[in-house]
Design an enzyme around this catalytic site. Structure first.
Site, mmCIF file in Angstrom:
data_model
loop_
_atom_site.group_PDB
_atom_site.id
_atom_site.type_symbol
_atom_site.label_atom_id
_atom_site.label_comp_id
_atom_site.label_asym_id
_atom_site.label_seq_id
_atom_site.Cartn_x
_atom_site.Cartn_y
_atom_site.Cartn_z
ATOM 1 C CG ASP A 203 -1.929 1.064 1.261
ATOM 2 O OD1 ASP A 203 -2.817 1.035 0.400
ATOM 3 O OD2 ASP A 203 -1.856 1.936 2.146
ATOM 4 C CD GLU A 271 -2.307 2.479 -3.477
ATOM 5 O OE1 GLU A 271 -3.455 2.857 -3.744
ATOM 6 O OE2 GLU A 271 -1.885 2.359 -2.303
#
Length: 545
Positions: A203, A271
């Protein structure tokens, strides 16, 4: 380029499970690991190579699991560690790799590390988070903004300092300039690698390291349009030069990749939230064998229509600029409106959804699919009183948040809440999804589900998708034409991402042969192409060696 057997990820299809909304196994209205276990075969039926599971670690759920209070414990609402072991074994039995979604740029403010760090400036974990003194007037130490609204700095009276939070104020940022923090995070990765996972989705991977000097970010130039955040969010008015994308971030990722190599080069998918020089940043983060295996960005995820010029420009620029790096592609995920709604195809999802997936899966790169994308689900309509997303609550009604793409999966049309749960779920199931449930679509050969299954099975058997280079062909809008090329010739996909039928001559393809088996019905004969709305054709051009 020849793909080695250990580079499975280059042409892989990765399926993302947002676990809160996949299936409820214990009847409390929240999806969980036992629910996921009951539907492993649904995922396996798609022919995907890996599954990425959203965070199920212990959490106060202020950001629904993306605020971790203990990286080594399963939160009771999701089940137990034994449940996770069962899920891992079930996927492995079907030759599907399991990736965990690790959020290590920040923790919950209820993590033991932060509870200790906030107490004083001299304790063992005093510098495990990003602390800074106020300016002389008491204001925050820099102009950095939180993605979720307001300043990225929160006052902590116990220490008499501000702490950094790039997201919610209950998500304090870890200080990667502290060696012990890096060591502790690597231990977390190793804990799960020892348990048998095959890799990780990281993330906000470019947020790990901040500028030590806390320099202010400059404004975005008046004539620039760089941001992928909603226009209502002032975060998009800054060039984020100092609060992310620091060179030390890449050094940490090199340490992380060395750890992955000790476990068979376990997979790393990042990401990457960047708004400028996107190919260059992606290349740096995915430098071959050094950092991430691959990363995805938001340029297609943020696209509000299937503009063929934008698609071609974005994908071509990325392919040209990657060097020895590698990119991943996605059209839907847990943070963005579903592509069937975003690209204005809600009237015919059974045609549009497979077409959009086929277009994506023809690009050179790793492919990420989001749960419900195979079903052609639209973005759900969520009333304000049902909104759960803190991002949406902050910016309502100009921006309505991420709940529309996070509502539960409808498994049957014959039970309350689409069979997701016996109880009212944490977000309501969209009635339109219930009419398009998994059970209903299984019975129709023309459903989005069965068409996606057929296409992905066909794709797996085409060598050009596993080792071919890529280039775009010149075709008139709204068509998009992509050639995947190997030494023996080309496999060309021609896509009509709009609702109107098209017929035209395609010069230079007179010797092309129509390829079948993928489930699309485009017709090509004597140099003329006929495509219905949301249709495609694949052609093969052989070349003598």
């Amino acid at each position: 380029m020849t793909v080695q057997r250990d580079e499975w990820w280059r042409s892989a299809v990765i399926y993302m499970v947002y676990i809160r909304s996949f299936r409820d196994g214990n009847g409390d209205g929240i999806g969980d690991l036992p629910g996921l276990l009951t539907e492993v075969d649904h995922i396996a039926s798609l022919g995907v190579d890996a599954v990425w599971i959203s965070p199920f670690f212990k959490s106060p759920m202020k950001d629904f699991g993306y605020d971790v209070a203990d990286y080594r414990e399963v939160d009771p609402i999701f089940g137990t560690m034994a449940d996770f072991d069962a899920v891992l074994a079930a996927f492995h039995a079907r030759n599907i790799r399991v990736l965990l979604d690790l959020v290590v740029s920040h923790t919950s403010d209820q993590h033991d590390w932060f509870s200790e760090s906030r107490l004083s400036r001299s304790g063992p974990k005093a510098d495990w988070y990003v602390w800074a003194d106020p300016k002389s007037d008491g204001s925050p130490p820099s102009n950095w903004l939180s993605l979720f609204g307001g300043s990225a700095w929160q006052w902590e009276p116990q220490r008499g300092q501000y702490y950094l939070h790039n997201f919610l104020r209950s998500q304090p940022d870890l200080n990667y300039h502290t060696p012990q923090v890096q060591d502790a995070i690597l231990d977390v990765f190793e804990f799960w690698l020892e348990r048998g996972v095959d890799g990780f989705r990281l993330d906000v991977v470019n947020f790990y390291v901040h500028d030590r000097h806390l320099q202010d970010n400059p404004p975005v130039p008046a004539d620039a349009d760089l941001s992928t955040v909603p226009v209502s969010n002032p975060y998009g008015r800054q060039l984020h030069l100092h609060d992310k994308n620091q060179p030390e971030n890449l050094v940490f990722l090199e340490r992380l990749r060395r750890l992955m190599r000790r476990y068979g080069d376990a997979f790393l998918l990042g990401e990457l939230g960047v708004d400028e020089e996107v190919p260059e940043w992606t290349r740096r983060y995915t430098q071959a064998c050094e950092r991430l295996h691959t990363a995805y960005t938001f340029e297609l995820l943020a696209a509000k229509e299937p503009d063929p010029v934008h698609i071609r420009n974005v994908v071509s620029a990325m392919d040209r600029g990657m060097g020895n790096g590698w990119t991943a592609w996605s059209l839907s995920n847990l943070d963005n409106p579903r592509v069937v709604s975003r690209w204005h195809a809600e009237d015919c999802p059974d045609r549009a959804a497979p077409l959009f997936i086929a277009l994506l899966a023809t690009f050179r790169g790793t492919i990420c699919l989001y749960q419900g994308e195979e079903l052609g689900f639209e973005d759900a309509r969520v009333a304000f009183e049902d909104v759960q997303d803190p991002y949406g609550l902050e910016f309502w009604p100009v921006y309505k948040g991420r709940d529309g793409c996070r509502t539960p999966i409808a498994w049957t049309s014959q039970a309350p809440h689409g069979g997701f749960s016996d109880q009212a779920p944490w977000l309501p199931v969209d009635p339109r999804h219930i009419t398009r449930s998994v059970e209903y679509q299984r019975e129709s050969a023309c459903s989005s589900l069965n068409r996606v299954r057929r296409f992905l099975s066909w794709r797996q058997a085409q060598p050009e998708f596993h080792a071919g280079s890529m280039r775009f062909l010149d075709v008139p809008a709204p068509l998009v034409a992509v050639a995947r090329e190997r030494e023996h010739g080309s496999l060309i996909g021609i896509f009509n991402p709009g609702p109107a039928a098209i017929e035209l001559a395609l010069a230079g393809l007179a010797g092309a042969k129509v390829v079948t088996g993928h489930g699309f019905s485009g017709h090509f004969e004597r140099g003329r192409m006929k495509l219905d709305g949301y249709d495609a054709a694949y052609l093969r051009v052989e070349r003598e060696i």
